[in-house]
Write a protein that holds these residues in place. Structure first.
Motif, PDB file in Angstrom:
ATOM      1  N   CYS A  72       0.872  -1.174   0.000  1.00  0.00           N
ATOM      2  CA  CYS A  72       0.000   0.000   0.000  1.00  0.00           C
ATOM      3  C   CYS A  72       0.905   1.220   0.000  1.00  0.00           C
ATOM      4  CB  CYS A  72      -0.889  -0.010   1.238  1.00  0.00           C
ATOM      5  SG  CYS A  72      -1.932   1.457   1.389  1.00  0.00           S
ATOM      6  N   LEU A  73       0.680   2.140  -0.926  1.00  0.00           N
ATOM      7  CA  LEU A  73       1.476   3.361  -1.039  1.00  0.00           C
ATOM      8  C   LEU A  73       0.513   4.539  -1.095  1.00  0.00           C
ATOM      9  CD1 LEU A  73       4.294   4.683  -1.536  1.00  0.00           C
ATOM     10  CD2 LEU A  73       3.821   4.402  -3.986  1.00  0.00           C
ATOM     11  N   VAL A  74       0.640   5.467  -0.138  1.00  0.00           N
ATOM     12  CA  VAL A  74      -0.264   6.618  -0.091  1.00  0.00           C
ATOM     13  C   VAL A  74       0.513   7.887   0.264  1.00  0.00           C
ATOM     14  CG1 VAL A  74      -2.299   5.273   0.566  1.00  0.00           C
ATOM     15  CG2 VAL A  74      -0.863   6.253   2.336  1.00  0.00           C
ATOM     16  N   PRO A  75       0.030   9.028  -0.230  1.00  0.00           N
ATOM     17  CA  PRO A  75       0.611  10.290   0.221  1.00  0.00           C
ATOM     18  C   PRO A  75      -0.079  10.721   1.518  1.00  0.00           C
ATOM     19  CG  PRO A  75      -0.984  10.701  -1.516  1.00  0.00           C
ATOM     20  CD  PRO A  75      -0.945   9.211  -1.317  1.00  0.00           C
ATOM     21  N   LEU A  76       0.720  11.153   2.476  1.00  0.00           N
ATOM     22  CA  LEU A  76       0.179  11.684   3.727  1.00  0.00           C
ATOM     23  C   LEU A  76       0.967  12.928   4.114  1.00  0.00           C
ATOM     24  CD1 LEU A  76      -0.264   8.449   5.920  1.00  0.00           C
ATOM     25  CD2 LEU A  76      -2.059   9.770   4.789  1.00  0.00           C
ATOM     26  N   SER A  77       0.295  13.851   4.745  1.00  0.00           N
ATOM     27  CA  SER A  77       0.959  15.033   5.275  1.00  0.00           C
ATOM     28  C   SER A  77       1.625  14.667   6.596  1.00  0.00           C
ATOM     29  CB  SER A  77      -0.054  16.154   5.486  1.00  0.00           C
ATOM     30  OG  SER A  77      -0.627  16.519   4.248  1.00  0.00           O
ATOM     31  N   PHE A  78       2.703  15.387   6.915  1.00  0.00           N
ATOM     32  CA  PHE A  78       3.449  15.057   8.127  1.00  0.00           C
ATOM     33  C   PHE A  78       4.059  16.305   8.741  1.00  0.00           C
ATOM     34  CE2 PHE A  78       6.855  15.398   5.123  1.00  0.00           C
ATOM     35  CZ  PHE A  78       7.953  15.818   5.870  1.00  0.00           C
ATOM     36  N   VAL A  79       4.467  16.151   9.985  1.00  0.00           N
ATOM     37  CA  VAL A  79       5.289  17.137  10.668  1.00  0.00           C
ATOM     38  C   VAL A  79       6.449  16.375  11.303  1.00  0.00           C
ATOM     39  CG1 VAL A  79       3.946  17.065  12.823  1.00  0.00           C
ATOM     40  CG2 VAL A  79       5.270  19.085  12.275  1.00  0.00           C
ATOM     41  N   TRP A  80       7.627  16.968  11.280  1.00  0.00           N
ATOM     42  CA  TRP A  80       8.806  16.393  11.927  1.00  0.00           C
ATOM     43  C   TRP A  80       8.729  16.814  13.387  1.00  0.00           C
ATOM     44  CZ3 TRP A  80      12.074  12.722  11.535  1.00  0.00           C
ATOM     45  CH2 TRP A  80      13.362  12.765  12.064  1.00  0.00           C
ATOM     46  N   ASP A  81       8.543  15.835  14.277  1.00  0.00           N
ATOM     47  CA  ASP A  81       8.246  16.117  15.680  1.00  0.00           C
ATOM     48  C   ASP A  81       9.043  15.178  16.578  1.00  0.00           C
ATOM     49  OD1 ASP A  81       6.499  17.249  17.861  1.00  0.00           O
ATOM     50  OD2 ASP A  81       5.889  15.139  17.991  1.00  0.00           O
ATOM     51  N   ARG A  82       9.916  15.752  17.390  1.00  0.00           N
ATOM     52  CA  ARG A  82      10.678  14.969  18.363  1.00  0.00           C
ATOM     53  C   ARG A  82      11.503  13.865  17.712  1.00  0.00           C
ATOM     54  NH1 ARG A  82       6.888  14.709  23.633  1.00  0.00           N
ATOM     55  NH2 ARG A  82       5.899  16.722  23.332  1.00  0.00           N
ATOM     56  N   THR A 128      10.797  12.304  14.990  1.00  0.00           N
ATOM     57  CA  THR A 128       9.928  11.333  14.326  1.00  0.00           C
ATOM     58  C   THR A 128       9.055  12.042  13.307  1.00  0.00           C
ATOM     59  OG1 THR A 128       8.084  11.566  15.876  1.00  0.00           O
ATOM     60  CG2 THR A 128       9.790   9.942  16.451  1.00  0.00           C
ATOM     61  N   LEU A 129       8.508  11.265  12.380  1.00  0.00           N
ATOM     62  CA  LEU A 129       7.499  11.789  11.469  1.00  0.00           C
ATOM     63  C   LEU A 129       6.143  11.541  12.107  1.00  0.00           C
ATOM     64  CD1 LEU A 129       9.683  10.165   9.249  1.00  0.00           C
ATOM     65  CD2 LEU A 129       8.450  11.852   7.951  1.00  0.00           C
ATOM     66  N   LEU A 130       5.338  12.572  12.212  1.00  0.00           N
ATOM     67  CA  LEU A 130       4.000  12.459  12.772  1.00  0.00           C
ATOM     68  C   LEU A 130       3.003  12.701  11.653  1.00  0.00           C
ATOM     69  CD1 LEU A 130       2.344  12.065  15.395  1.00  0.00           C
ATOM     70  CD2 LEU A 130       2.367  14.566  15.626  1.00  0.00           C
ATOM     71  N   LEU A 131       2.163  11.692  11.387  1.00  0.00           N
ATOM     72  CA  LEU A 131       1.173  11.742  10.316  1.00  0.00           C
ATOM     73  C   LEU A 131      -0.182  11.392  10.907  1.00  0.00           C
ATOM     74  CD1 LEU A 131       3.753   9.604   9.459  1.00  0.00           C
ATOM     75  CD2 LEU A 131       3.013  10.429   7.263  1.00  0.00           C
ATOM     76  N   ALA A 184       0.279  17.305  23.850  1.00  0.00           N
ATOM     77  CA  ALA A 184      -0.337  18.528  23.328  1.00  0.00           C
ATOM     78  C   ALA A 184       0.593  19.276  22.390  1.00  0.00           C
ATOM     79  CB  ALA A 184      -0.768  19.426  24.489  1.00  0.00           C
ATOM     80  N   GLU A 185       1.903  19.322  22.709  1.00  0.00           N
ATOM     81  CA  GLU A 185       2.858  20.043  21.866  1.00  0.00           C
ATOM     82  C   GLU A 185       2.942  19.417  20.476  1.00  0.00           C
ATOM     83  OE1 GLU A 185       3.962  18.509  24.808  1.00  0.00           O
ATOM     84  OE2 GLU A 185       3.527  20.245  26.050  1.00  0.00           O
ATOM     85  N   SER A 186       2.845  18.093  20.410  1.00  0.00           N
ATOM     86  CA  SER A 186       2.899  17.405  19.114  1.00  0.00           C
ATOM     87  C   SER A 186       1.650  17.700  18.299  1.00  0.00           C
ATOM     88  CB  SER A 186       3.051  15.896  19.317  1.00  0.00           C
ATOM     89  OG  SER A 186       4.277  15.591  19.941  1.00  0.00           O
ATOM     90  N   GLY A 187       0.490  17.614  18.934  1.00  0.00           N
ATOM     91  CA  GLY A 187      -0.760  17.925  18.240  1.00  0.00           C
ATOM     92  C   GLY A 187      -0.804  19.366  17.779  1.00  0.00           C
ATOM     93  N   ASP A 188      -0.297  20.273  18.612  1.00  0.00           N
ATOM     94  CA  ASP A 188      -0.269  21.692  18.240  1.00  0.00           C
ATOM     95  C   ASP A 188       0.677  21.925  17.059  1.00  0.00           C
ATOM     96  OD1 ASP A 188      -2.042  22.125  20.317  1.00  0.00           O
ATOM     97  OD2 ASP A 188      -0.529  22.998  21.665  1.00  0.00           O
ATOM     98  N   ALA A 189       1.823  21.247  17.056  1.00  0.00           N
ATOM     99  CA  ALA A 189       2.773  21.388  15.945  1.00  0.00           C
ATOM    100  C   ALA A 189       2.148  20.890  14.642  1.00  0.00           C
ATOM    101  CB  ALA A 189       4.064  20.629  16.248  1.00  0.00           C
ATOM    102  N   PHE A 190       1.433  19.772  14.707  1.00  0.00           N
ATOM    103  CA  PHE A 190       0.756  19.215  13.536  1.00  0.00           C
ATOM    104  C   PHE A 190      -0.269  20.213  13.008  1.00  0.00           C
ATOM    105  CE2 PHE A 190      -2.264  16.612  11.242  1.00  0.00           C
ATOM    106  CZ  PHE A 190      -1.493  15.624  10.641  1.00  0.00           C
ATOM    107  N   THR A 191      -1.086  20.732  13.906  1.00  0.00           N
ATOM    108  CA  THR A 191      -2.146  21.663  13.522  1.00  0.00           C
ATOM    109  C   THR A 191      -1.579  22.958  12.953  1.00  0.00           C
ATOM    110  OG1 THR A 191      -3.626  20.739  15.176  1.00  0.00           O
ATOM    111  CG2 THR A 191      -4.133  22.943  14.397  1.00  0.00           C
TER     112      THR A 191
END
Length: 151
Positions: free
Chosen positions: A39-49, A51-54, A99-106
């Motif tokens: 399975c190959l899909v495009p997803l948005s991400f943020v580099w957080d701590r 790690t990649l957070l998607l 919360a900091e990770s969720g805020d960074a993503f948002t």
């Protein structure tokens, strides 16, 4: 004949990878089912701590595929500037996300899946990172092994 850029040194490649991780919004994420179906899909991400957070729907193949093995491959960049990351992924519920990770993503991606029960976060911790542009950069393309930067 096309003129190629000279090969980058390892320090420059690492910096370019970090720039992609910090500034890119989207990545290709590859997983496989327990039966080996890719399975190959495009997803948005943020580099957080480190790690990649998607985020994706919990019923999508990407999230389902990660549950048994935890293995994923992620690519950034285009075909003439590849960053290939192999890593271990975990599914994180929105309520369990710091919360900091969720805020960074948002902040970066302008949407917040934390309050949506159908959605989960995927946190991918890199085990290996490779980067290359052309054939002249194939040698030395490995920048991280076993979660440790070589540079």
């Amino acid at each position: 004949m096309t003129e190629r850029e000279p090969a980058r040194g390892p320090e420059q490649r690492k910096q370019d990878v970090l720039d992609h991780l910090e500034n890119d919004d989207d990545a290709w994420v590859a997983t496989a089912s327990a039966d080996g179906v890719p399975c190959l899909v495009p997803l948005s991400f943020v580099w957080d701590r480190g790690t990649l957070l998607l985020a994706t729907r919990r019923t999508n193949p990407t999230a389902v595929n990660l549950t048994p093995s935890g293995q994923a491959r992620v690519t950034l960049g285009h075909t003439r500037d590849v960053v290939l990351i192999e890593g271990t992924a975990e599914v994180v519920e929105g309520a369990e996300l710091p919360a900091e990770s969720g805020d960074a993503f948002t902040t970066k991606l302008h949407w917040d899946p934390r309050g949506r029960p159908a959605w989960v976060y995927l946190r991918i911790t890199p085990d290996t990172v490779k980067a290359w542009r052309e054939e002249n950069e194939l040698t030395g393309r490995e920048l991280m092994t076993e979660g440790n930067w070589l540079i």
